[in-house]
Design a protein around this motif. Sequence first.
Motif, PDB file in Angstrom:
ATOM      1  N   ARG A 213       0.789  -1.217   0.083  1.00  0.00           N
ATOM      2  CA  ARG A 213       0.027  -0.098   0.095  1.00  0.00           C
ATOM      3  C   ARG A 213       0.932   1.091  -0.042  1.00  0.00           C
ATOM      4  O   ARG A 213       0.432   2.478  -0.559  1.00  0.00           O
ATOM      5  CB  ARG A 213      -0.894   0.011   1.286  1.00  0.00           C
ATOM      6  CG  ARG A 213      -2.197  -0.884   0.921  1.00  0.00           C
ATOM      7  CD  ARG A 213      -3.107  -0.604   2.116  1.00  0.00           C
ATOM      8  NE  ARG A 213      -3.736  -1.976   2.547  1.00  0.00           N
ATOM      9  CZ  ARG A 213      -3.298  -2.682   3.485  1.00  0.00           C
ATOM     10  NH1 ARG A 213      -2.617  -2.100   4.432  1.00  0.00           N
ATOM     11  NH2 ARG A 213      -3.845  -3.724   3.762  1.00  0.00           N
TER      12      ARG A 213
ATOM     13  N   GLY B  11       3.703   1.619  -1.552  1.00  0.00           N
ATOM     14  CA  GLY B  11       4.458   1.481  -2.687  1.00  0.00           C
ATOM     15  C   GLY B  11       5.877   1.169  -2.718  1.00  0.00           C
ATOM     16  O   GLY B  11       6.578   1.169  -3.545  1.00  0.00           O
TER      17      GLY B  11
ATOM     18  N   GLU C 106      -1.384   4.520 -14.847  1.00  0.00           N
ATOM     19  CA  GLU C 106      -1.445   4.531 -13.224  1.00  0.00           C
ATOM     20  C   GLU C 106      -2.433   3.367 -13.086  1.00  0.00           C
ATOM     21  O   GLU C 106      -2.525   2.876 -11.963  1.00  0.00           O
ATOM     22  CB  GLU C 106      -2.167   6.025 -13.260  1.00  0.00           C
ATOM     23  CG  GLU C 106      -1.254   7.144 -13.086  1.00  0.00           C
ATOM     24  CD  GLU C 106      -2.208   8.366 -13.043  1.00  0.00           C
ATOM     25  OE1 GLU C 106      -3.060   8.399 -13.113  1.00  0.00           O
ATOM     26  OE2 GLU C 106      -1.338   9.530 -12.947  1.00  0.00           O
ATOM     27  N   ASN C 107      -3.290   3.331 -14.271  1.00  0.00           N
ATOM     28  CA  ASN C 107      -4.271   1.864 -13.804  1.00  0.00           C
ATOM     29  C   ASN C 107      -3.163   0.774 -13.889  1.00  0.00           C
ATOM     30  O   ASN C 107      -3.436  -0.176 -12.983  1.00  0.00           O
ATOM     31  CB  ASN C 107      -4.990   1.839 -15.020  1.00  0.00           C
ATOM     32  CG  ASN C 107      -6.220   2.815 -14.999  1.00  0.00           C
ATOM     33  OD1 ASN C 107      -6.479   3.492 -13.931  1.00  0.00           O
ATOM     34  ND2 ASN C 107      -6.836   2.992 -16.122  1.00  0.00           N
ATOM     35  N   ARG C 108      -2.261   0.581 -14.551  1.00  0.00           N
ATOM     36  CA  ARG C 108      -1.450  -0.789 -14.449  1.00  0.00           C
ATOM     37  C   ARG C 108      -0.739  -0.867 -13.079  1.00  0.00           C
ATOM     38  O   ARG C 108      -0.734  -1.756 -12.589  1.00  0.00           O
ATOM     39  CB  ARG C 108      -0.583  -0.617 -15.580  1.00  0.00           C
ATOM     40  CG  ARG C 108      -0.831  -1.323 -16.830  1.00  0.00           C
ATOM     41  CD  ARG C 108       0.059  -0.951 -17.988  1.00  0.00           C
ATOM     42  NE  ARG C 108       1.246  -1.777 -17.617  1.00  0.00           N
ATOM     43  CZ  ARG C 108       2.579  -1.772 -18.183  1.00  0.00           C
ATOM     44  NH1 ARG C 108       2.624  -0.852 -19.417  1.00  0.00           N
ATOM     45  NH2 ARG C 108       3.395  -2.454 -18.014  1.00  0.00           N
ATOM     46  N   LEU C 109      -0.494   0.338 -12.544  1.00  0.00           N
ATOM     47  CA  LEU C 109       0.335   0.428 -11.167  1.00  0.00           C
ATOM     48  C   LEU C 109      -0.824   0.129 -10.064  1.00  0.00           C
ATOM     49  O   LEU C 109      -0.510  -0.736  -9.196  1.00  0.00           O
ATOM     50  CB  LEU C 109       0.844   1.765 -10.813  1.00  0.00           C
ATOM     51  CG  LEU C 109       2.087   1.977 -11.655  1.00  0.00           C
ATOM     52  CD1 LEU C 109       2.449   3.519 -11.352  1.00  0.00           C
ATOM     53  CD2 LEU C 109       3.369   1.268 -11.170  1.00  0.00           C
ATOM     54  N   ASP C 110      -1.975   0.571 -10.245  1.00  0.00           N
ATOM     55  CA  ASP C 110      -3.061   0.159  -9.400  1.00  0.00           C
ATOM     56  C   ASP C 110      -3.511  -1.366  -9.374  1.00  0.00           C
ATOM     57  O   ASP C 110      -3.631  -2.016  -8.420  1.00  0.00           O
ATOM     58  CB  ASP C 110      -4.127   0.889  -9.384  1.00  0.00           C
ATOM     59  CG  ASP C 110      -4.016   2.507  -9.316  1.00  0.00           C
ATOM     60  OD1 ASP C 110      -3.185   2.835  -8.382  1.00  0.00           O
ATOM     61  OD2 ASP C 110      -4.827   3.253  -9.613  1.00  0.00           O
ATOM     62  N   SER C 111      -3.573  -1.891 -10.465  1.00  0.00           N
ATOM     63  CA  SER C 111      -3.808  -3.239 -10.474  1.00  0.00           C
ATOM     64  C   SER C 111      -2.775  -4.151 -10.068  1.00  0.00           C
ATOM     65  O   SER C 111      -3.137  -5.150  -9.639  1.00  0.00           O
ATOM     66  CB  SER C 111      -4.274  -3.719 -12.151  1.00  0.00           C
ATOM     67  OG  SER C 111      -2.916  -3.582 -13.020  1.00  0.00           O
TER      68      SER C 111
ATOM     69  N   ALA D 158      -0.603  -3.300  -7.770  1.00  0.00           N
ATOM     70  CA  ALA D 158      -0.502  -3.235  -6.274  1.00  0.00           C
ATOM     71  C   ALA D 158      -1.946  -3.958  -5.787  1.00  0.00           C
ATOM     72  O   ALA D 158      -1.743  -4.750  -4.651  1.00  0.00           O
ATOM     73  CB  ALA D 158      -0.623  -1.826  -5.676  1.00  0.00           C
ATOM     74  N   GLY D 159      -2.954  -4.057  -6.449  1.00  0.00           N
ATOM     75  CA  GLY D 159      -4.185  -4.616  -5.897  1.00  0.00           C
ATOM     76  C   GLY D 159      -3.947  -6.189  -6.039  1.00  0.00           C
ATOM     77  O   GLY D 159      -4.541  -6.892  -4.986  1.00  0.00           O
TER      78      GLY D 159
ATOM     79  N   GLU E 249      -1.548  -7.233  -3.260  1.00  0.00           N
ATOM     80  CA  GLU E 249      -2.216  -7.324  -1.893  1.00  0.00           C
ATOM     81  C   GLU E 249      -3.209  -8.455  -1.626  1.00  0.00           C
ATOM     82  O   GLU E 249      -3.283  -9.055  -0.726  1.00  0.00           O
ATOM     83  CB  GLU E 249      -3.083  -6.003  -1.799  1.00  0.00           C
ATOM     84  CG  GLU E 249      -3.647  -5.511  -0.212  1.00  0.00           C
ATOM     85  CD  GLU E 249      -4.122  -4.304  -0.125  1.00  0.00           C
ATOM     86  OE1 GLU E 249      -4.608  -3.874   0.831  1.00  0.00           O
ATOM     87  OE2 GLU E 249      -3.794  -3.233  -1.115  1.00  0.00           O
TER      88      GLU E 249
END
Length: 99
Positions: free
Chosen positions: A24, A26, A60-65, A67-68, A71
């Motif tokens: 979370r 980073g 940004e969407n790739r980074l969020d996916s 990380a998700g 997690e």
Amino acid sequence: MGKPDTRRIDREISKTTRKPEAVRKGEMWPLTSAERRAVIGALAGGSYRVLRGKSTGREENRLDSVAGSAETRLTALHMERQRIVREAAAAKAAKKSQG
């Protein structure tokens, strides 16, 4: 029947308790090599698009996916432990109802 054997999973949970929080924040250390490659690729692509003056929404969407997914992978151990405990309780209840 005794308590369910969750020692192995408990040990893994204790090792990975800090990992979801690090994801979370980073940090890169809890990620697998494939996840690291995806993060570095998204960062490189995003920085290139910033230099060109374009939108970085896709990166940004790739980074969020990434990380998700990391997690989710790291917190799946807690669900696995709950499943083992639940199965042991069901087996114990079945044994009691038969005897």
